[in-house]
Design an enzyme around this catalytic site. Structure first.
Site, PDB file in Angstrom:
ATOM      1  N   GLU A  22       0.818  -1.213   0.000  1.00  0.00           N
ATOM      2  CA  GLU A  22       0.000   0.000   0.000  1.00  0.00           C
ATOM      3  C   GLU A  22       0.859   1.274   0.000  1.00  0.00           C
ATOM      4  OE1 GLU A  22      -2.869   1.035  -0.607  1.00  0.00           O
ATOM      5  OE2 GLU A  22      -2.691   3.042   0.248  1.00  0.00           O
ATOM      6  N   PRO A  43       9.251  -8.138  -4.793  1.00  0.00           N
ATOM      7  CA  PRO A  43       9.057  -9.541  -5.143  1.00  0.00           C
ATOM      8  C   PRO A  43       7.624  -9.830  -5.586  1.00  0.00           C
ATOM      9  CG  PRO A  43       9.431  -9.266  -2.767  1.00  0.00           C
ATOM     10  CD  PRO A  43       9.635  -7.931  -3.391  1.00  0.00           C
ATOM     11  N   PRO A 226     -30.884  21.521   2.745  1.00  0.00           N
ATOM     12  CA  PRO A 226     -32.072  21.484   3.589  1.00  0.00           C
ATOM     13  C   PRO A 226     -31.966  22.305   4.874  1.00  0.00           C
ATOM     14  CG  PRO A 226     -30.802  19.493   3.851  1.00  0.00           C
ATOM     15  CD  PRO A 226     -30.112  20.280   2.788  1.00  0.00           C
ATOM     16  N   ASP A 249     -34.055  33.253   1.163  1.00  0.00           N
ATOM     17  CA  ASP A 249     -35.417  32.892   1.543  1.00  0.00           C
ATOM     18  C   ASP A 249     -35.541  32.588   3.028  1.00  0.00           C
ATOM     19  OD1 ASP A 249     -36.556  33.107  -0.898  1.00  0.00           O
ATOM     20  OD2 ASP A 249     -36.302  31.007  -1.450  1.00  0.00           O
ATOM     21  N   LYS A 271     -41.007  34.646   2.537  1.00  0.00           N
ATOM     22  CA  LYS A 271     -42.283  34.875   3.216  1.00  0.00           C
ATOM     23  C   LYS A 271     -42.063  34.585   4.698  1.00  0.00           C
ATOM     24  CE  LYS A 271     -44.937  32.584  -0.327  1.00  0.00           C
ATOM     25  NZ  LYS A 271     -45.968  31.594  -0.589  1.00  0.00           N
ATOM     26  N   GLY A 303     -32.748  23.953  -0.277  1.00  0.00           N
ATOM     27  CA  GLY A 303     -32.748  22.725  -1.060  1.00  0.00           C
ATOM     28  C   GLY A 303     -32.045  22.912  -2.385  1.00  0.00           C
ATOM     29  N   ASP A 304     -32.709  22.447  -3.440  1.00  0.00           N
ATOM     30  CA  ASP A 304     -32.164  22.593  -4.794  1.00  0.00           C
ATOM     31  C   ASP A 304     -32.955  23.703  -5.500  1.00  0.00           C
ATOM     32  OD1 ASP A 304     -30.616  20.947  -7.125  1.00  0.00           O
ATOM     33  OD2 ASP A 304     -32.481  21.839  -7.846  1.00  0.00           O
ATOM     34  N   MET A 384     -44.382  20.590   0.640  1.00  0.00           N
ATOM     35  CA  MET A 384     -45.443  21.524   1.043  1.00  0.00           C
ATOM     36  C   MET A 384     -46.774  20.800   1.227  1.00  0.00           C
ATOM     37  SD  MET A 384     -44.411  24.588  -1.560  1.00  0.00           S
ATOM     38  CE  MET A 384     -43.844  23.534  -2.899  1.00  0.00           C
ATOM     39  N   ALA A 413     -36.004  18.209   8.264  1.00  0.00           N
ATOM     40  CA  ALA A 413     -34.985  17.185   8.001  1.00  0.00           C
ATOM     41  C   ALA A 413     -33.590  17.780   8.117  1.00  0.00           C
ATOM     42  CB  ALA A 413     -35.179  16.621   6.597  1.00  0.00           C
TER      43      ALA A 413
HETATM   44  N1  SAH Z   1     -36.196  23.903  -3.317  1.00  0.00           N
HETATM   45  C1  SAH Z   1     -36.560  23.181  -2.119  1.00  0.00           C
HETATM   46  C2  SAH Z   1     -38.047  23.051  -1.980  1.00  0.00           C
HETATM   47  C3  SAH Z   1     -38.726  24.363  -1.734  1.00  0.00           C
HETATM   48  S1  SAH Z   1     -40.436  24.211  -1.458  1.00  0.00           S
HETATM   49  C4  SAH Z   1     -35.849  21.819  -2.126  1.00  0.00           C
HETATM   50  O1  SAH Z   1     -35.283  21.414  -3.155  1.00  0.00           O
HETATM   51  O2  SAH Z   1     -35.859  21.161  -1.094  1.00  0.00           O
HETATM   52  C5  SAH Z   1     -40.482  24.221   0.316  1.00  0.00           C
HETATM   53  C6  SAH Z   1     -40.786  22.846   0.817  1.00  0.00           C
HETATM   54  O3  SAH Z   1     -39.601  22.063   0.803  1.00  0.00           O
HETATM   55  C7  SAH Z   1     -41.234  22.785   2.250  1.00  0.00           C
HETATM   56  O4  SAH Z   1     -42.610  23.092   2.393  1.00  0.00           O
HETATM   57  C8  SAH Z   1     -40.966  21.337   2.563  1.00  0.00           C
HETATM   58  O5  SAH Z   1     -41.941  20.508   1.990  1.00  0.00           O
HETATM   59  C9  SAH Z   1     -39.667  21.115   1.825  1.00  0.00           C
HETATM   60  N2  SAH Z   1     -38.488  21.294   2.707  1.00  0.00           N
HETATM   61  C10 SAH Z   1     -37.539  22.224   2.610  1.00  0.00           C
HETATM   62  N3  SAH Z   1     -36.603  22.049   3.566  1.00  0.00           N
HETATM   63  C11 SAH Z   1     -37.000  20.966   4.281  1.00  0.00           C
HETATM   64  C12 SAH Z   1     -36.461  20.277   5.392  1.00  0.00           C
HETATM   65  N4  SAH Z   1     -35.319  20.643   5.968  1.00  0.00           N
HETATM   66  N5  SAH Z   1     -37.131  19.207   5.870  1.00  0.00           N
HETATM   67  C13 SAH Z   1     -38.270  18.780   5.287  1.00  0.00           C
HETATM   68  N6  SAH Z   1     -38.826  19.409   4.235  1.00  0.00           N
HETATM   69  C14 SAH Z   1     -38.196  20.477   3.727  1.00  0.00           C
END
Ligand code: SAH
Length: 464
Positions: A22, A43, A226, A249, A271, A303-304, A384, A413
């Site tokens: 290794e 070897p 998340p 946001d 919001k 999220g994404d 949502m 999450a």
């Molecule tokens: N663009 C985000 C989604 C936005 S819509 C993504 O890709 O995750 C917002 C919704 O995303 C929330 O109402 C919930 O349903 C979900 N969401 C975002 N963060 C979350 C988390 N940490 N745990 C669970 N649901 C989540």
């Protein structure tokens, strides 16, 4: 300085690695980044080295070793994993006049291997003269973060255009040109994948001898993940650090904003419950306005940015205004929630189809049309969905699916206040209430393949 850093020419030169395990493989991996010809003396070879030998990428000599084996080598690595054997081989190599590195024995080394940040042809070598390898690795990690992955390619492009710049620009102009290339929009454009555009910008700047007067900025639509600060991507962090202004946001964890430059402007556009919120057109408008002022703008979304994030509307507005847009993906809530459940979004043979759905689309209220997509082997991740749980439960019952579908709920999450619950259609509403589940939450509706077989259910879904 007890050691002196140098970059050795390696093309066509011989490197000897003594050892077949290794440690030797590690050195081999390192030297294979160069154009050196590697000979391994051992070897026997471990599977990785044997594979490299089979591919013809290294030469293997398995016979007895004498000093002539080391003659003419640019470098010798001694890495057998046995101190006594290493010491003997070190003596043999020295007697052949070689420059030797013995793994983990600094007192026997003529040359020490640095920690390397490789953006070839840009290479950073970090050494601590063997005093603090952990510190060297920490420095390396910070540099890895600072130097974008494609930087080496940009340096190579610059290298190819040096003669052209030399022929057309005076020395001072050339310095200004390269400063502009590596500090400004060319580097940004290149880092975002616009190799040809970046090369074109440099050529144009050389040919017209004009550069530096940027009027339009750029926008990066960045997925923040998340909520957990360490679930944003490295590219996302990089864009935050470059940003002059960040529009964010409600679901963004404030800790994530700490990753941005301290002097970057932060503007909340989400919001908040009970408060007046920014209409979408107003958000698109401020993004365009900031970019037109020449600012580097980050639009940070949870999220994404491509999943239920109204990214398309913002992208359209930016496109119409001629503003460069980059989309930086993020960990979407469904991925995060699935990981929290200790499970997988898809599972071969059990759940092969994944649907991302919203509980709140424009058409919702009449029916959750995605319920039609449910069939054996399907999982729907409902975003949502908490507010419309009663309607979703009714939709499932009306479609005759109350026994087939299992429901997992994950709220917040990957955050400190994460809550997980399991139920079925008939208990969905009371489960949400009993567990005080609040937004943000994901509902997973799963019709597992195995359940389908067990119950011999009809594949046709009847919507009410
Ligand atoms: N663009 C985000 C989604 C936005 S819509 C993504 O890709 O995750 C917002 C919704 O995303 C929330 O109402 C919930 O349903 C979900 N969401 C975002 N963060 C979350 C988390 N940490 N745990 C669970 N649901 C989540």
């Amino acid at each position: 300085m007890k050691t002196f850093p140098m970059f050795l020419q390696m093309q066509g030169r011989r490197v000897i690695i003594a050892g077949g395990g290794e440690q030797a493989a590690q050195k081999c991996r390192l030297i294979l980044k160069t154009d050196a010809a590697i000979t391994v003396l051992a070897p026997s070879l471990d599977p990785e080295l044997a594979d490299l030998h089979a591919q013809g990428r290294i030469v293997w000599q398995s016979g007895p070793i004498c000093p002539t084996a080391f003659e003419g080598a640019a470098l010798v690595f001694v890495a057998t994993g046995c101190c006594a054997t290493d010491a003997c081989l070190h003596m043999l190599a020295k007697s052949a006049g070689a420059t030797v590195n013995v793994v983990d024995q600094p007192h026997l080394c003529d040359a020490l291997t640095p920690s390397i940040v490789d953006r070839s042809p840009v290479v950073v070598a970090i050494g601590t003269e063997g005093t603090a390898p952990v510190l060297a690795r920490q420095i390396k990690t910070r540099l890895e973060d600072m130097l974008e992955p494609r930087l080496g390619d940009l340096a190579a492009v610059a290298g190819r255009l040096r003669d052209r710049a030399h022929a057309r620009l005076a020395p001072r102009m050339r310095r200004d040109l390269w400063r502009w290339v590596f500090a400004g929009p060319v580097r940004d454009t290149h880092a975002r994948g616009g190799e040809r555009a970046a090369a074109q910008m440099i050529k144009q700047a050389i040919d017209t001898a004009t550069f530096g007067a940027e009027t339009v900025g750029s926008v990066a639509l960045v997925g923040a993940g998340p909520g957990a600060k360490d679930l944003i991507t490295l590219r996302g962090v990089q864009r935050l650090q470059e940003a002059d202004v960040i529009f964010y946001d409600r679901l963004i964890d404030p800790d994530i904003l700490d990753l941005a430059r301290r002097d970057a402007e932060r503007v909340y556009v989400g919001k908040a419950p009970g408060c007046h919120h920014w209409p979408q057109e107003k958000i698109s408008g401020v993004l365009v306005a900031a970019a037109l002022q020449g600012k580097r703008v980050v639009r940070l979304k949870c999220g994404d940015p491509g999943v239920f994030a109204r990214g398309a509307e913002e992208a359209d507005a930016l496109k119409a205004a001629g503003i460069p847009l980059e989309i930086v993906p993020g960990v979407t809530a469904a991925s995060a929630a699935s990981a929290s459940l200790g499970g997988f979004l898809t599972e071969r043979g059990t759940c092969d189809t994944l649907v991302l759905a919203t509980g709140q689309s424009e058409t919702v209220g009449k029916s959750h049309t995605w319920i039609r997509t449910l069939q054996p082997g399907t999982r729907v991740a409902v975003y949502m969905g908490v507010g419309s749980a009663a309607a979703i439960a009714k939709g499932l019952v009306d479609a005759g699916l109350q026994d087939q579908i299992s429901i997992d709920i994950v709220s917040h999450a990957q955050q400190n206040d994460e809550v997980i619950a399991k139920c079925c259609a008939s208990t969905l509403v009371q489960t949400i209430k009993a567990n005080a589940i609040s937004n943000p939450a994901i509902l997973f509706l799963t019709w597992a393949q195995a359940v389908a077989r067990e119950k011999q259910v009809d594949r046709v879904v009847h919507l009410g």
